[in-house]
Design a protein around this motif. Structure first.
Motif: not given
Length: 373
Positions: A172-177, A231-238, A249-251
């Motif tokens: 199975x799987x679970x996704x988390x932020x 799975x995903x990473x997002x951050x920062x403005x400039x 985001x991880x699985x």
């Protein structure tokens, strides 16, 4: 009735899942085709379409009474066709293989179960034969979920590809932020800022350590251990600003005995430890989509009936990916996964071994007859 001819017709119908590929054709056209085919073969046809343009189809050949009912389940959506090597909707046969999008995953299984259901019910059986051609397995599986609100059975076979091996379990799987909180400030004022991206690095190191601990821990006898990855990473403005947040985001892939709450507690422990030991660390954990792992009872009547119709000692396997078996099992329907041989699921070239398609149809026909007869 020839599953090869039916498969070729199914492949020629675009059924790309629009939740995966915006603008995808969806399941409407292929469901229309299947409905006509089942009606021509004297099945009672039910169309379920809670989401407009995303139908699932349930075809039933009712028994004479007193027998066990069996559901055959297969998804009619496919992944995208962009990047496919050749024409994905033009089935081509070469060296005993049929090529095209969905031949392996999983219109081959759909063609086999349709033909097998029709052949097995040429003579009346005692139990009902139910064929579910479902939408959306490639994304959220709302098709099987919708079917299970209205239909049930004494057992089920999911015809996902399995290389003609009997699949008794899958993960199975679970996704988390995980949102790590910082404080925005000018890059020249470190005394005012908190760098959320740097703080996120502490969590990523801990996540890697969790992965190692899982790999070294107790193993399921078929599936091994659970896994985790970012799975995903997002951050920062400039470039000149301290980032105020960083979202990861991880699985977490799970094995039986690892329910979603267990995984959430696992991650909460990590975050609580970082909050207490890393200055300025603060994070929020949000659970996303969760799907249970699946494990069949090897002594279940449907498993024994399928193996008996193989006529040879079975190869037992388990899959690292998730399937609709878990939804059927959770609904109280004992099930097993058994499907064609081939390769190329989600790949630039996809094919089904045609001999395995014929063999799958033969085994399913015998299993339906024995289980429902």
């Amino acid at each position: 009735m020839n599953p090869r001819d039916l498969l070729a017709e199914l492949i020629a119908i675009d059924s790309v899942n629009p939740d995966l590929v915006p603008g995808g054709n969806g399941e409407r056209a292929v469901a229309d085709f299947c409905a006509e085919w089942f009606e021509a073969n004297n099945f009672e046809v039910h169309r379920l379409e809670q989401r407009a343009g995303r139908p699932s189809l349930v075809a039933i050949r009712k028994g004479t009474g007193g027998g066990r009912s069996l559901m055959l389940n297969g998804h009619i959506d496919t992944v995208g066709t962009a990047g496919y090597d050749g024409d994905p909707l033009k089935p081509e046969i070469k060296d005993g293989r049929m090529f095209g999008r969905g031949t392996f995953d999983m219109k081959g299984g759909v063609a086999a179960m349709m033909v097998a259901a029709a052949k097995a019910t040429e003579r009346p059986l005692r139990g009902d034969v139910i064929v579910a051609c479902v939408a959306d397995e490639e994304h959220g599986s709302f098709g099987t979920a919708e079917v299970l609100t209205a239909f049930t059975a004494d057992a089920a076979i999911v015809t996902e590809p399995s290389h003609l091996e009997v699949t008794l379990a899958h993960k199975g799987f679970v996704w988390f932020d995980v949102e790590i909180e910082g404080r925005a400030a000018h890059g020249s004022r470190p005394e005012l800022g908190v760098d959320a991206i740097v703080k996120a690095g502490h969590f990523l190191v801990a996540l890697d350590r969790l992965g190692q601990d899982l790999a070294d821990g107790p193993q399921h006898h078929l599936l091994g251990t659970g896994t985790v990855h970012a799975s995903l990473i997002n951050g920062g403005e400039e470039a000149s600003t301290y980032p105020s947040s960083c979202k990861i985001t991880l699985e977490r892939r799970t094995v039986p005995g690892e329910p979603p709450q267990h995984v959430e507690d696992e991650l909460t422990t990590i975050l609580d430890h970082l909050t207490g030991t890393v200055p300025g660390f603060s994070a929020k954990l949000t659970r996303g989509l969760a799907r249970d792992p699946f494990e069949a009872d090897p002594q279940a009547a449907i498993v024994r009936a399928l193996i008996a119709n193989l006529g040879e000692p079975p190869v037992i396997r388990a899959e690292p990916f998730w399937t609709d078996c878990a939804l059927l099992d959770r609904a109280g329907i004992p099930c097993v996964l058994f499907g064609v041989d081939g390769a190329g699921a989600h790949a630039a070239t996809e094919y089904v071994d045609l001999a395995s398609l014929d063999r799958l149809t033969e085994v399913l026909t015998g299993t339906i007859t024995d289980f429902c007869g």
